[in-house]
Design an enzyme around this catalytic site. Sequence first.
Site, PDB file in Angstrom:
ATOM      1  N   LYS A  75       0.815  -1.217   0.000  1.00  0.00           N
ATOM      2  CA  LYS A  75       0.000   0.000   0.000  1.00  0.00           C
ATOM      3  C   LYS A  75       0.847   1.265   0.000  1.00  0.00           C
ATOM      4  O   LYS A  75       0.351   2.344  -0.354  1.00  0.00           O
ATOM      5  CB  LYS A  75      -0.925   0.008   1.215  1.00  0.00           C
ATOM      6  CG  LYS A  75      -2.009  -1.050   1.208  1.00  0.00           C
ATOM      7  CD  LYS A  75      -3.128  -0.700   0.265  1.00  0.00           C
ATOM      8  CE  LYS A  75      -4.312  -1.642   0.425  1.00  0.00           C
ATOM      9  NZ  LYS A  75      -5.443  -1.282  -0.427  1.00  0.00           N
ATOM     10  N   ASP A 123      -8.400  -0.674   6.411  1.00  0.00           N
ATOM     11  CA  ASP A 123      -8.188  -1.810   7.309  1.00  0.00           C
ATOM     12  C   ASP A 123      -6.868  -1.660   8.040  1.00  0.00           C
ATOM     13  O   ASP A 123      -6.572  -2.430   8.950  1.00  0.00           O
ATOM     14  CB  ASP A 123      -8.168  -3.113   6.509  1.00  0.00           C
ATOM     15  CG  ASP A 123      -9.555  -3.613   6.147  1.00  0.00           C
ATOM     16  OD1 ASP A 123     -10.438  -3.536   7.004  1.00  0.00           O
ATOM     17  OD2 ASP A 123      -9.746  -4.076   5.008  1.00  0.00           O
TER      18      ASP A 123
END
Length: 400
Positions: A75, A123
């Site tokens: 990410k 998340d």
Amino acid sequence: MFLTNEHPDYRKPLDPVDAETLGTKAAEEVERYLTYRDNHAPTPLHTLPALASELGVGTIHIKDEGFRLGLGSFKALSGSYAVIRLVLEEAGRRLGRPVDLVELHAPEVRSIASGMTVACATDGNHGRSVAQGARLVGARAAIFVHSGVSRERVAAIARFGAQMIRVEGTYDDSVAEAARASAEMGWTVVSDTSWPGYERIPGLVMQGYTAIVREALRQLPGPPTHVFVQAGVGGVAAAIAGHLAILLGDRRPTFIVVDPARAACLFETARAGHPVRIDHGEPTVMAMLECYEPSLVAWRVLSRVADAFMTVDEEDAVAAMNRLARPVGDDPAIVAGESGGAGLAGLMRAAADPAMRARLAVDAKSHVFIVNTEGATDPSRYAALVGMAPADVVAPLAAE
């Protein structure tokens, strides 16, 4: 569960917008951006000959995103990249001229960035990247986390100075609340999932992941025959599959999307033939993949270039983590978080199933590429599942 792609768009060319987003020119720009990032280096590509022999395939190569830009996750390529792009675009609008990356720290650009707030739901890993990107450019960040996000992951985001906002419910609930609150406050949503009318920014997020493919193809001895990549909303799977299809055309590898059985939104979408939202049930150990509705942009890509969809169970994911932590033969030890090893879990399950092997043409000549999407982003959870601290897993390598 396993199924092959039967969608009417399967093997059709990518939508022109997606082809531009995931194309060579865009990927080259991503790599140019990375040269301006501290700690940038290509992540390692590991070869696992012992595991390949055990599973009856020719080779297994794993791209280890646990080393990406100091954030421990793939990410790091996406949220920060999208934030930087958005700040430069806003600066260009305000200043009335194109603003390039080399001007990122110019006083006039920093002044514009300081008035911007970027927001997202997460998340854990995406929010950390967005928060880091905001700090890099001098903007503010508001990060929405659902009730299942661990305190360790929240703390890892907060250390970048982000405003943390807890939301009751699931990841999808936090996505909805981030969109609602941002519209009210005038914040810019930097989401890794898309919905009707909101596609360009998730496209930028996906664009960042093309760096994984470009690095891997330079590191691999040759193109892979099979690629197993895990999916939450589908962004990284779509980016890798789409970019491989653009680069390799008819020589592209067989691409398998791997979902957690407890959060199989892409599997169920593939089965239905259109995007579906699935019911929230028991949480999955693969916390970074616990998503119940796919990204529309990701599905548009995967419906064309994914060859198969499958699910893995909780024990499959934990077994993959432990197998990587306790290698045999000359295989290296690899720290893979709960979600990071899900692609390998998919390969291990497919290799053990004669029918699946045959459908995918997995055999002794197969060259399999997998992405370990995260290291131990929650060290306590990792230790509980593997029985060793992350540092103990990699210590033997450090000693060498």
